[in-house]
Design a protein around this motif. Structure first.
Motif, PDB file in Angstrom:
ATOM      1  N   ASP A 113       0.810  -1.231   0.000  1.00 19.37           N
ATOM      2  CA  ASP A 113       0.000   0.000   0.000  1.00 19.37           C
ATOM      3  C   ASP A 113       0.840   1.277   0.000  1.00 19.37           C
ATOM      4  O   ASP A 113       0.601   2.174  -0.810  1.00 19.37           O
ATOM      5  N   PRO A 114       1.844   1.417   0.901  1.00 20.08           N
ATOM      6  CA  PRO A 114       2.670   2.627   0.870  1.00 20.08           C
ATOM      7  C   PRO A 114       3.410   2.798  -0.465  1.00 20.08           C
ATOM      8  O   PRO A 114       3.533   3.911  -0.971  1.00 20.08           O
ATOM      9  N   ALA A 115       3.886   1.676  -1.045  1.00 18.20           N
ATOM     10  CA  ALA A 115       4.583   1.742  -2.330  1.00 18.20           C
ATOM     11  C   ALA A 115       3.636   2.202  -3.436  1.00 18.20           C
ATOM     12  O   ALA A 115       3.989   3.042  -4.270  1.00 18.20           O
ATOM     13  N   ARG A 116       2.407   1.679  -3.425  1.00 15.50           N
ATOM     14  CA  ARG A 116       1.411   2.089  -4.433  1.00 15.50           C
ATOM     15  C   ARG A 116       1.092   3.575  -4.320  1.00 15.50           C
ATOM     16  O   ARG A 116       0.919   4.266  -5.320  1.00 15.50           O
ATOM     17  N   GLN A 117       1.052   4.078  -3.078  1.00 11.73           N
ATOM     18  CA  GLN A 117       0.797   5.505  -2.879  1.00 11.73           C
ATOM     19  C   GLN A 117       1.941   6.352  -3.441  1.00 11.73           C
ATOM     20  O   GLN A 117       1.710   7.406  -4.029  1.00 11.73           O
ATOM     21  N   VAL A 118       3.172   5.869  -3.252  1.00 10.84           N
ATOM     22  CA  VAL A 118       4.331   6.602  -3.778  1.00 10.84           C
ATOM     23  C   VAL A 118       4.270   6.679  -5.300  1.00 10.84           C
ATOM     24  O   VAL A 118       4.466   7.739  -5.890  1.00 10.84           O
ATOM     25  N   TRP A 119       3.987   5.537  -5.944  1.00  7.91           N
ATOM     26  CA  TRP A 119       3.905   5.517  -7.406  1.00  7.91           C
ATOM     27  C   TRP A 119       2.766   6.409  -7.914  1.00  7.91           C
ATOM     28  O   TRP A 119       2.902   7.066  -8.940  1.00  7.91           O
ATOM     29  N   ALA A 120       1.655   6.438  -7.178  1.00 13.34           N
ATOM     30  CA  ALA A 120       0.527   7.295  -7.564  1.00 13.34           C
ATOM     31  C   ALA A 120       0.906   8.770  -7.457  1.00 13.34           C
ATOM     32  O   ALA A 120       0.586   9.576  -8.340  1.00 13.34           O
TER      33      ALA A 120
ATOM     34  N   TRP B 125      12.234   7.542 -11.526  1.00 11.38           N
ATOM     35  CA  TRP B 125      11.805   6.224 -11.041  1.00 11.38           C
ATOM     36  C   TRP B 125      12.896   5.404 -10.330  1.00 11.38           C
ATOM     37  O   TRP B 125      12.586   4.696  -9.367  1.00 11.38           O
ATOM     38  N   PRO B 126      14.192   5.464 -10.726  1.00 15.11           N
ATOM     39  CA  PRO B 126      15.177   4.685  -9.958  1.00 15.11           C
ATOM     40  C   PRO B 126      15.287   5.167  -8.510  1.00 15.11           C
ATOM     41  O   PRO B 126      15.481   4.367  -7.594  1.00 15.11           O
ATOM     42  N   TRP B 127      15.153   6.471  -8.305  1.00 14.18           N
ATOM     43  CA  TRP B 127      15.225   7.027  -6.949  1.00 14.18           C
ATOM     44  C   TRP B 127      13.959   6.702  -6.152  1.00 14.18           C
ATOM     45  O   TRP B 127      14.022   6.555  -4.939  1.00 14.18           O
ATOM     46  N   LEU B 128      12.843   6.558  -6.833  1.00 19.38           N
ATOM     47  CA  LEU B 128      11.611   6.140  -6.156  1.00 19.38           C
ATOM     48  C   LEU B 128      11.759   4.713  -5.631  1.00 19.38           C
ATOM     49  O   LEU B 128      11.397   4.413  -4.488  1.00 19.38           O
TER      50      LEU B 128
ATOM     51  N   TRP C 167      14.521   3.180  -4.921  1.00 24.38           N
ATOM     52  CA  TRP C 167      15.500   3.210  -3.831  1.00 24.38           C
ATOM     53  C   TRP C 167      14.863   3.758  -2.548  1.00 24.38           C
ATOM     54  O   TRP C 167      15.086   3.251  -1.455  1.00 24.38           O
ATOM     55  N   GLY C 168      14.047   4.801  -2.706  1.00 22.28           N
ATOM     56  CA  GLY C 168      13.380   5.406  -1.553  1.00 22.28           C
ATOM     57  C   GLY C 168      12.383   4.461  -0.897  1.00 22.28           C
ATOM     58  O   GLY C 168      12.289   4.387   0.339  1.00 22.28           O
ATOM     59  N   ILE C 169      11.643   3.712  -1.708  1.00 20.60           N
ATOM     60  CA  ILE C 169      10.677   2.739  -1.182  1.00 20.60           C
ATOM     61  C   ILE C 169      11.393   1.649  -0.387  1.00 20.60           C
ATOM     62  O   ILE C 169      10.963   1.267   0.700  1.00 20.60           O
ATOM     63  N   TRP C 170      12.501   1.156  -0.933  1.00 14.00           N
ATOM     64  CA  TRP C 170      13.250   0.107  -0.247  1.00 14.00           C
ATOM     65  C   TRP C 170      13.872   0.634   1.046  1.00 14.00           C
ATOM     66  O   TRP C 170      13.855  -0.022   2.081  1.00 14.00           O
ATOM     67  N   LYS C 171      14.435   1.848   0.999  1.00 19.41           N
ATOM     68  CA  LYS C 171      15.049   2.431   2.195  1.00 19.41           C
ATOM     69  C   LYS C 171      14.004   2.683   3.291  1.00 19.41           C
ATOM     70  O   LYS C 171      14.270   2.474   4.481  1.00 19.41           O
TER      71      LYS C 171
ATOM     72  N   ILE D 261       8.887  10.205   0.683  1.00 12.99           N
ATOM     73  CA  ILE D 261       9.655   9.355  -0.237  1.00 12.99           C
ATOM     74  C   ILE D 261       9.696   9.974  -1.623  1.00 12.99           C
ATOM     75  O   ILE D 261      10.757  10.052  -2.260  1.00 12.99           O
ATOM     76  N   LYS D 262       8.533  10.456  -2.066  1.00 14.58           N
ATOM     77  CA  LYS D 262       8.449  11.065  -3.396  1.00 14.58           C
ATOM     78  C   LYS D 262       9.306  12.329  -3.474  1.00 14.58           C
ATOM     79  O   LYS D 262      10.053  12.552  -4.441  1.00 14.58           O
ATOM     80  N   GLU D 263       9.241  13.171  -2.438  1.00 11.77           N
ATOM     81  CA  GLU D 263       9.991  14.429  -2.411  1.00 11.77           C
ATOM     82  C   GLU D 263      11.498  14.176  -2.415  1.00 11.77           C
ATOM     83  O   GLU D 263      12.251  14.824  -3.141  1.00 11.77           O
ATOM     84  N   LYS D 264      11.940  13.195  -1.607  1.00 13.59           N
ATOM     85  CA  LYS D 264      13.359  12.852  -1.563  1.00 13.59           C
ATOM     86  C   LYS D 264      13.841  12.365  -2.929  1.00 13.59           C
ATOM     87  O   LYS D 264      14.925  12.726  -3.394  1.00 13.59           O
ATOM     88  N   ALA D 265      13.037  11.517  -3.567  1.00 14.98           N
ATOM     89  CA  ALA D 265      13.409  10.958  -4.874  1.00 14.98           C
ATOM     90  C   ALA D 265      13.544  12.053  -5.923  1.00 14.98           C
ATOM     91  O   ALA D 265      14.502  12.069  -6.703  1.00 14.98           O
ATOM     92  N   VAL D 266      12.600  12.975  -5.939  1.00 15.74           N
ATOM     93  CA  VAL D 266      12.625  14.077  -6.912  1.00 15.74           C
ATOM     94  C   VAL D 266      13.880  14.924  -6.706  1.00 15.74           C
ATOM     95  O   VAL D 266      14.591  15.263  -7.657  1.00 15.74           O
TER      96      VAL D 266
END
Length: 291
Positions: A44-51, A91-94, A96-100, A117-122
């Motif tokens: 669920d948290p990963a799906r929210q990040v991708w959304a 997307w590669p940073w997303l 990495w952020g999800i896994w971290k 997670i999204k903000e850090k990746a961007v």
């Protein structure tokens, strides 16, 4: 990505498969059987990040695809012209952020929000691409500076001779033109020669054959105190430090057999600009058909 594709990420499902007795539920959402694709795409948290990322989903959706299919889709996304480039390239940073964030929760008890997670990746993606632009610009300037500096032939020490060796190898015909030019410390040309070689199968062989011919010529002429120069960086380095260049052992043995006939010599690798005369003579063989 490499670890994900090779089932090398320590998700609970794989840890259990390896014989460890642990709770197999995903600690992020509570679902049974935490697989790699679940942790990175289906949780669920990963799906929210991708959304939140606004990266276009595939028609099948990340939830239904395999790990390979999902990464393959993301890698090809740049060429699909779907979405903004600045968004797609994060997307590669997303991942990495999800896994971290998953590891932060398990090992430190700290939960990152999908927005975090999204903000850090961007931000990390922006920083990385900015560095690449700066580095590319720096490299361009360095290349321009190098080109602007015209290197010329420099003479040897007094009482020494310099033998510039040039070659021109044609891959298609396996023909090679070679030339050497001998000058004294005043820059006066004492002698020069050129020769054609056939059936030279590689650039490596071209270098070896040409320098061996030049050294053999100098020993036949009974020249001593000769500085051999040309495009022979690897061979010359191997001759000076043979223990560090095992792959060129044959080259060193062949070269040393000829060099032993001279009491004093030097091996000096130079740029093409400093070796221009010999190279032009060598090119006259292959390009003008002077066989």
């Amino acid at each position: 990505m490499w670890k994900a594709l090779n089932e090398a990420l320590p998700v609970f499902e794989l840890i259990i498969k390896r014989g460890m007795q642990i709770d197999g539920r995903c600690q992020m959402c509570g679902v049974e059987g935490e697989s790699i694709i679940h942790a990175l795409f289906q949780c669920d948290p990963a799906r929210q990040v991708w959304a939140l990322s606004e990266i276009p989903h595939s028609e099948i959706g990340f939830e239904e695809e395999s790990m390979f299919g999902s990464l393959n889709y993301l890698l090809k996304l740049k060429n699909s012209k779907r979405g903004e480039v600045k968004v797609i390239r994060t997307w590669p940073w997303l991942l990495w952020g999800i896994w971290k964030s998953r590891n932060e929760l398990i090992f430190k008890g700290r939960r990152w929000s999908p927005e975090e997670i999204k903000e850090k990746a961007v931000n990390e993606a922006e920083e990385w691409f900015l560095v690449q632009e700066v580095e590319e610009e720096t490299n361009k300037r360095s290349v321009n500076e190098v080109v602007s500096i015209k290197r010329k032939w420099s003479p040897p020490r007094k009482d020494w001779l310099m033998c510039n060796v040039g070659f021109d190898w044609v891959k298609q015909t396996k023909l090679m033109g070679v030339a050497w030019v001998v000058r004294n410390h005043r820059g006066v040309v004492l002698m020069h020669s050129r020769r054609v070689f056939s059936n030279v199968r590689s650039l490596d062989e071209a270098r070896l054959v040409s320098i061996l011919w030049a050294v053999e010529s100098m020993t036949s002429l009974h020249y001593n105190k000769v500085v051999f120069t040309g495009d022979y960086k690897e061979i010359f380095m191997a001759a000076q430090k043979p223990l560090h260049w095992h792959a060129l052992r044959y080259h060193v043995v062949e070269l040393n057999q000829l060099l032993r006939r001279m009491s004093d010599y030097q091996l000096l690798s130079v740029l093409k600009e400093e070796n221009r005369g010999a190279v032009i003579i060598a090119q006259s063989i292959t390009r003008e058909g002077r066989m």
